[in-house]
Motif scaffolding. Structure first.
Motif, PDB file in Angstrom:
ATOM      1  N   THR A 175       0.829  -1.208   0.000  1.00 30.98           N
ATOM      2  CA  THR A 175       0.000   0.000   0.000  1.00 30.98           C
ATOM      3  C   THR A 175       0.865   1.260   0.000  1.00 30.98           C
ATOM      4  O   THR A 175       0.566   2.242  -0.704  1.00 30.98           O
ATOM      5  CB  THR A 175      -0.924  -0.005   1.234  1.00 30.98           C
ATOM      6  OG1 THR A 175      -1.676  -1.221   1.264  1.00 30.98           O
ATOM      7  CG2 THR A 175      -1.875   1.178   1.201  1.00 30.98           C
ATOM      8  N   VAL A 176       1.942   1.250   0.779  1.00 33.57           N
ATOM      9  CA  VAL A 176       2.849   2.407   0.831  1.00 33.57           C
ATOM     10  C   VAL A 176       3.485   2.649  -0.534  1.00 33.57           C
ATOM     11  O   VAL A 176       3.577   3.794  -1.001  1.00 33.57           O
ATOM     12  CB  VAL A 176       3.929   2.178   1.906  1.00 33.57           C
ATOM     13  CG1 VAL A 176       5.032   3.238   1.784  1.00 33.57           C
ATOM     14  CG2 VAL A 176       3.312   2.231   3.296  1.00 33.57           C
ATOM     15  N   LYS A 177       3.911   1.601  -1.200  1.00 30.93           N
ATOM     16  CA  LYS A 177       4.537   1.751  -2.518  1.00 30.93           C
ATOM     17  C   LYS A 177       3.563   2.336  -3.527  1.00 30.93           C
ATOM     18  O   LYS A 177       3.944   3.171  -4.358  1.00 30.93           O
ATOM     19  CB  LYS A 177       5.047   0.397  -2.998  1.00 30.93           C
ATOM     20  CG  LYS A 177       6.311  -0.073  -2.297  1.00 30.93           C
ATOM     21  CD  LYS A 177       6.791  -1.395  -2.878  1.00 30.93           C
ATOM     22  CE  LYS A 177       8.075  -1.847  -2.185  1.00 30.93           C
ATOM     23  NZ  LYS A 177       8.559  -3.150  -2.729  1.00 30.93           N
ATOM     24  N   ARG A 178       2.306   1.911  -3.473  1.00 27.22           N
ATOM     25  CA  ARG A 178       1.316   2.445  -4.408  1.00 27.22           C
ATOM     26  C   ARG A 178       1.076   3.929  -4.169  1.00 27.22           C
ATOM     27  O   ARG A 178       0.949   4.711  -5.112  1.00 27.22           O
ATOM     28  CB  ARG A 178       0.003   1.669  -4.273  1.00 27.22           C
ATOM     29  CG  ARG A 178       0.089   0.221  -4.754  1.00 27.22           C
ATOM     30  CD  ARG A 178      -1.268  -0.448  -4.742  1.00 27.22           C
ATOM     31  NE  ARG A 178      -2.192   0.222  -5.661  1.00 27.22           N
ATOM     32  CZ  ARG A 178      -3.470  -0.132  -5.811  1.00 27.22           C
ATOM     33  NH1 ARG A 178      -3.965  -1.112  -5.063  1.00 27.22           N
ATOM     34  NH2 ARG A 178      -4.244   0.506  -6.655  1.00 27.22           N
ATOM     35  N   LEU A 179       1.009   4.313  -2.884  1.00 30.76           N
ATOM     36  CA  LEU A 179       0.801   5.730  -2.575  1.00 30.76           C
ATOM     37  C   LEU A 179       2.018   6.568  -2.968  1.00 30.76           C
ATOM     38  O   LEU A 179       1.876   7.683  -3.496  1.00 30.76           O
ATOM     39  CB  LEU A 179       0.506   5.896  -1.082  1.00 30.76           C
ATOM     40  CG  LEU A 179      -0.868   5.376  -0.608  1.00 30.76           C
ATOM     41  CD1 LEU A 179      -0.951   5.406   0.903  1.00 30.76           C
ATOM     42  CD2 LEU A 179      -1.983   6.221  -1.223  1.00 30.76           C
ATOM     43  N   GLU A 180       3.228   6.054  -2.724  1.00 32.32           N
ATOM     44  CA  GLU A 180       4.435   6.787  -3.103  1.00 32.32           C
ATOM     45  C   GLU A 180       4.547   6.917  -4.614  1.00 32.32           C
ATOM     46  O   GLU A 180       5.035   7.939  -5.124  1.00 32.32           O
ATOM     47  CB  GLU A 180       5.666   6.080  -2.535  1.00 32.32           C
ATOM     48  CG  GLU A 180       5.784   6.210  -1.024  1.00 32.32           C
ATOM     49  CD  GLU A 180       6.966   5.453  -0.472  1.00 32.32           C
ATOM     50  OE1 GLU A 180       7.364   5.708   0.683  1.00 32.32           O
ATOM     51  OE2 GLU A 180       7.513   4.584  -1.204  1.00 32.32           O
ATOM     52  N   ALA A 181       4.093   5.901  -5.348  1.00 31.51           N
ATOM     53  CA  ALA A 181       4.118   5.974  -6.812  1.00 31.51           C
ATOM     54  C   ALA A 181       3.171   7.045  -7.341  1.00 31.51           C
ATOM     55  O   ALA A 181       3.362   7.570  -8.443  1.00 31.51           O
ATOM     56  CB  ALA A 181       3.756   4.617  -7.406  1.00 31.51           C
TER      57      ALA A 181
END
Length: 338
Positions: A318-324
């Motif tokens: 989830t963090v990676k998707r938001l950072e992307a």
């Protein structure tokens, strides 16, 4: 079994095919006999006579249920051909209210408002919608077709009811197991009877649930070459049991806040609805194996069981998707999560 005083084995042809050896007719027979002497063949599971008769009864009942569904679709087609959109208002065109309306059409009550007066219960609030839906062009041909189809459906209902009683008599000793299997989401009494009738009550013939899934043909295939995984399609197996399990898997998806429903939606997002239903059916078969073996009811794990087991992976993804998407994310665990 014995044939002319000699013990005869029935073995899996696919298993023999995988064992190397010459394949001419005479050499093949000699080779199979040699394999048997050396203990390289396994007996196929052949149910006893009572279970074979129960299987025949269950499969015949399933064919009658399928035939009822087909006949109901034929009736729906006749109604649609007469421009009667009853299914757009009533969820079941053979419910109490809908059946009265169809009987009114057969008797010649052609006025939509007159037909809508047959609405009962919650359908009374939809009389105006029913009047519009029942405004069609019904002639003698449609009346005759609907009459014959309604008689056929009544006959099938009576036949299915008789088969239900016959199955219940033969499975009287397994009533406790049926009640335990009924605790699985998506599995009703008929599905539980079908599972027990096809597999049997003795799970000792299967070393574990994986062997049972492989025998049924619900296990994922393993096709890998040169480090690349190819099509993992399932093998051929018991098509009657496979159909019942997939149907139960689809029914489980309509339950709320359950492990099986969450599993279906998680897999369907990646692999599609058909593979997801097959995967849920496989999981139901595994649950069936453990319930029959341990004689314990199904224990619901909850819709968030998978996320809780892989909590950190879910957080990282989830963090990676938001950072992307251009956000800066800071993670702080609350006391409730702890």
């Amino acid at each position: 079994m014995e044939l002319f005083g000699i013990e005869a084995w029935v073995v899996n042809a696919q298993h023999i095919k995988m064992v190397p050896g010459r394949k001419t007719d005479v050499k093949d027979a000699e080779w199979i006999a040699s394999l048997m002497r050396h203990g390289l063949l396994k007996r196929s599971f052949i149910p006893n006579r009572p279970q074979r008769e129960l299987r025949e009864l269950l499969r015949y009942r399933k064919s009658m249920i399928d035939e009822r569904s087909r006949e109901l679709n034929r009736m729906q087609k006749v109604l649609e051909g007469a421009n009667i959109k009853l299914a757009s208002v009533a969820s079941d065109i053979l419910g109490v209210s809908s059946r009265k309306m169809i009987e009114g059409i057969i008797e010649g009550q052609s006025t939509p408002e007159e037909l809508a007066q047959h609405a009962k219960g919650r359908m009374k609030a939809k009389k105006d919608e029913l009047a519009k839906a029942l405004d069609g062009l019904v002639g003698p041909h449609q009346q005759m077709m609907l009459s014959e189809q309604l008689k056929h459906l009544d006959y099938l209902d009576e036949q299915i009811k008789r088969l239900d009683h016959a199955v219940a008599r033969q499975m009287n000793m397994a009533e406790e197991l049926i009640q335990l299997l009924d605790t699985i989401p998506g599995v009703g009494r008929r599905t539980a009877e079908h599972l027990l009738g096809e597999v049997g009550l003795d799970m000792s013939r299967f070393p574990d649930a994986a062997h049972l899934a492989s025998w049924v043909g619900m296990a994922p295939g393993n096709n890998e070459s040169a480090g690349k995984r190819k099509s993992g399609r399932t093998r051929k197996g018991n098509k009657h049991l496979r159909s019942a399990l997939v149907e139960a898997g689809r029914a489980a998806t309509r339950t709320k806040d359950t492990f099986l429903s969450a599993m279906y939606h998680r897999i369907a997002a990646r692999r599609g609805k058909n593979r997801a239903a097959l995967a849920v059916g496989h999981r139901i078969l595994v649950i069936f194996y453990h319930i029959v073996t341990n004689r314990e009811p199904y224990k619901e794990l909850g819709a968030n069981y998978h996320d809780q087991r892989r909590k950190q992976s879910v957080v990282n993804r989830t963090v990676k998707r938001l950072e992307a998407m251009g956000y800066k994310v800071t993670i702080e665990e609350t006391s409730q999560a702890a």
